[in-house]
Write a protein that holds these residues in place. Structure first.
Motif, mmCIF file in Angstrom:
data_model
loop_
_atom_site.group_PDB
_atom_site.id
_atom_site.type_symbol
_atom_site.label_atom_id
_atom_site.label_comp_id
_atom_site.label_asym_id
_atom_site.label_seq_id
_atom_site.Cartn_x
_atom_site.Cartn_y
_atom_site.Cartn_z
ATOM 1 N N MET A 60 0.834 -1.215 -0.028
ATOM 2 C CA MET A 60 -0.014 0.108 -0.025
ATOM 3 C C MET A 60 0.787 1.269 -0.099
ATOM 4 N N LEU A 61 0.159 2.378 -0.338
ATOM 5 C CA LEU A 61 0.885 3.726 -0.347
ATOM 6 C C LEU A 61 0.922 4.188 1.173
ATOM 7 N N TRP A 62 2.189 4.660 1.343
ATOM 8 C CA TRP A 62 2.245 5.273 3.141
ATOM 9 C C TRP A 62 2.196 6.823 2.860
ATOM 10 N N ILE A 63 1.202 7.042 3.569
ATOM 11 C CA ILE A 63 0.406 8.517 3.368
ATOM 12 C C ILE A 63 0.641 9.201 4.845
ATOM 13 N N ASP A 64 0.598 10.408 4.894
ATOM 14 C CA ASP A 64 0.030 11.124 6.133
ATOM 15 C C ASP A 64 -0.622 12.461 5.777
ATOM 16 N N CYS A 65 -1.755 12.393 5.783
ATOM 17 C CA CYS A 65 -2.687 13.558 5.157
ATOM 18 C C CYS A 65 -3.220 14.808 6.363
ATOM 19 N N HIS A 66 -2.501 14.605 7.592
ATOM 20 C CA HIS A 66 -2.829 15.821 8.596
ATOM 21 C C HIS A 66 -1.404 16.170 9.277
ATOM 22 N N THR A 67 -0.838 17.229 8.961
ATOM 23 C CA THR A 67 0.382 17.606 9.482
ATOM 24 C C THR A 67 0.557 19.098 9.553
ATOM 25 N N HIS A 68 1.341 19.595 10.382
ATOM 26 C CA HIS A 68 1.445 21.188 10.660
ATOM 27 C C HIS A 68 2.763 21.655 10.760
ATOM 28 N N THR A 69 3.117 22.815 10.553
ATOM 29 C CA THR A 69 4.574 23.334 10.841
ATOM 30 C C THR A 69 4.593 24.557 11.517
ATOM 31 N N GLN A 70 5.710 25.261 11.713
ATOM 32 C CA GLN A 70 5.583 26.690 12.376
ATOM 33 C C GLN A 70 4.662 27.606 12.010
ATOM 34 N N ILE A 71 4.124 27.451 10.830
ATOM 35 C CA ILE A 71 3.092 28.434 10.425
ATOM 36 C C ILE A 71 1.714 28.213 11.160
ATOM 37 N N SER A 72 1.319 27.185 11.652
ATOM 38 C CA SER A 72 0.311 27.116 12.674
ATOM 39 C C SER A 72 0.877 27.444 13.997
ATOM 40 N N PRO A 73 0.033 28.136 14.812
ATOM 41 C CA PRO A 73 0.297 28.694 16.238
ATOM 42 C C PRO A 73 0.980 27.698 16.803
ATOM 43 N N ASP A 74 0.704 26.327 17.011
ATOM 44 C CA ASP A 74 1.049 25.456 17.871
ATOM 45 C C ASP A 74 2.022 24.303 17.191
ATOM 46 N N GLY A 75 2.430 24.679 16.007
ATOM 47 C CA GLY A 75 3.320 23.751 15.312
ATOM 48 C C GLY A 75 4.980 24.365 15.435
ATOM 49 N N THR A 76 5.846 23.420 15.019
ATOM 50 C CA THR A 76 7.153 23.778 14.980
ATOM 51 C C THR A 76 7.835 23.311 13.594
ATOM 52 N N GLY A 77 8.839 23.639 13.166
ATOM 53 C CA GLY A 77 9.567 23.205 12.147
ATOM 54 C C GLY A 77 8.990 23.888 10.660
ATOM 55 N N THR A 78 9.505 23.349 9.417
ATOM 56 C CA THR A 78 9.173 23.926 8.281
ATOM 57 C C THR A 78 8.579 22.945 7.278
ATOM 58 N N VAL A 79 7.918 23.036 6.193
ATOM 59 C CA VAL A 79 7.686 22.137 5.167
ATOM 60 C C VAL A 79 8.606 21.671 4.601
ATOM 61 N N ALA A 80 9.838 22.098 4.296
ATOM 62 C CA ALA A 80 11.318 21.472 3.850
ATOM 63 C C ALA A 80 11.508 20.396 4.855
ATOM 64 N N GLN A 81 11.481 20.543 6.333
ATOM 65 C CA GLN A 81 11.980 19.699 7.325
ATOM 66 C C GLN A 81 10.844 18.426 7.025
ATOM 67 N N LEU A 82 9.609 18.686 7.076
ATOM 68 C CA LEU A 82 8.581 17.709 7.006
ATOM 69 C C LEU A 82 8.900 16.699 5.554
ATOM 70 N N CYS A 83 9.074 17.402 4.483
ATOM 71 C CA CYS A 83 9.679 16.937 3.416
ATOM 72 C C CYS A 83 10.656 15.708 3.524
ATOM 73 N N ALA A 84 11.551 16.357 4.127
ATOM 74 C CA ALA A 84 12.979 15.499 4.099
ATOM 75 C C ALA A 84 12.584 14.415 5.039
ATOM 76 N N ARG A 85 11.729 14.377 6.343
ATOM 77 C CA ARG A 85 11.476 13.589 7.285
ATOM 78 C C ARG A 85 10.438 12.412 6.458
ATOM 79 N N ALA A 86 9.415 13.097 5.518
ATOM 80 C CA ALA A 86 8.693 12.079 4.910
ATOM 81 C C ALA A 86 9.599 11.253 3.801
ATOM 82 N N ALA A 87 10.652 11.759 3.225
ATOM 83 C CA ALA A 87 11.522 11.056 2.455
ATOM 84 C C ALA A 87 12.136 10.316 3.248
ATOM 85 N N SER A 88 12.709 10.399 4.487
ATOM 86 C CA SER A 88 13.621 9.349 5.032
ATOM 87 C C SER A 88 12.693 8.275 5.734
#
Length: 282
Positions: free
Chosen positions: A1-29
């Motif tokens: 099956m495909l491995w997906i994550d369709c609910h995520t946040h970054t520092q753009i959200s008031p309660d999130g941390t990190g960046t979109v680039a960091q999410l992408c790097a983690r997703a790739a890993s």
């Protein structure tokens, strides 16, 4: 099956941390195939604080959520090409909180053509703080939940979104944090009505796995409610970790897939340009 994550946040959200680039790097890993960035866009605070002529009740009540949506769209769109090179489908999403605060405004925001995916959520009752902020020693929990499912039903009946986010969200704090057990059986008919409205509107639900790593120790919704949704003809199901940092990305998704199969699902999906893309659960 495909491995997906369709609910995520970054520092753009008031309660999130990190960046979109960091999410992408983690997703790739992690070997994820699909990642949707879904920043908080609270529709009852979409405009400036001056527009509402009110004060925030806590530090999480941030106004001008229109700017959050725009910042998210720009940040995610800018990373789509680079993500594709990494073998990752990056999706522009939003977590639309409290669309019932203004359904007309919410429909307008949902019309942004850059959006791939919309999760609708009810984090707080109208005119009340987020469930996270309530003192359950002084609240009537049955009254709260009755109103919660009533307002949730209005959102489901409106239906201009893709999936309903973290059904039973209040239990994260009532049962999980405050350690007050909740019997959901009195609300079964309200939950059925929500599911019926979602199915009639061509919407679905997410299996939000955040509770598995929190004090609640269960997903939103549980297997019992997931099975009810499927038995009523529900087909649209997405998976989301509700990660607010890159370290939590993908957590619980594998267990979520097992639960989905146990509930009778053979397929799950993600959304591209608001259209569900189904894949087989193996």
């Amino acid at each position: 099956m495909l491995w997906i994550d369709c609910h995520t946040h970054t520092q753009i959200s008031p309660d999130g941390t990190g960046t979109v680039a960091q999410l992408c790097a983690r997703a790739a890993s992690l070997g994820l195939s699909v990642l949707a960035v879904t920043e908080h866009v609270e529709m009852n605070r979409f405009f400036s604080q001056a527009h509402y002529d009110t004060l925030p009740r806590n530090k999480w009540e941030v106004f001008d959520n229109a700017a959050i949506l725009e910042a998210s769209m720009q940040a995610t769109t800018a990373k789509k090409a680079a993500a594709k090179v990494q073998g990752l489908t990056l999706l522009c999403g939003m977590e639309m909180g409290q669309p019932n605060a203004d359904f007309g405004l919410s429909a307008s925001a949902a019309g942004d053509k850059r959006l791939d995916f919309i999760v609708a959520s009810l984090h707080e009752l109208l005119d009340r703080p987020d469930f996270f902020c309530l003192d359950y020693r002084t609240e009537s929990i049955p009254a709260l939940l009755e109103v919660y499912f009533s307002q949730l039903y209005e959102i489901c009946r409106w239906g201009k979104f893709d999936v309903l986010g973290h059904l039973t969200y209040p239990l994260r704090y009532i049962d999980g944090e405050a350690k007050i057990p909740v019997d959901l059986s009195p609300y079964t008919e309200q939950i059925r009505a929500c599911f019926r409205a979602l199915i009639e509107n061509g919407c679905g639900i997410e299996l939000n796995t955040s509770g598995l790593r929190q004090a609640y120790q269960k997903p939103f919704p549980t297997l019992e409610l997931l099975t009810l949704y499927r038995s009523m003809g529900g087909e649209i199901l997405t998976f989301g970790s509700d990660a607010h940092c890159a370290a939590d990305l993908g957590k619980g998704i594998a267990k979520g897939a097992v639960l989905a199969k146990a509930a009778g699902f053979t397929h799950a999906c993600y959304f591209v340009k608001r259209v569900p893309q189904f894949f087989t659960l193996e």
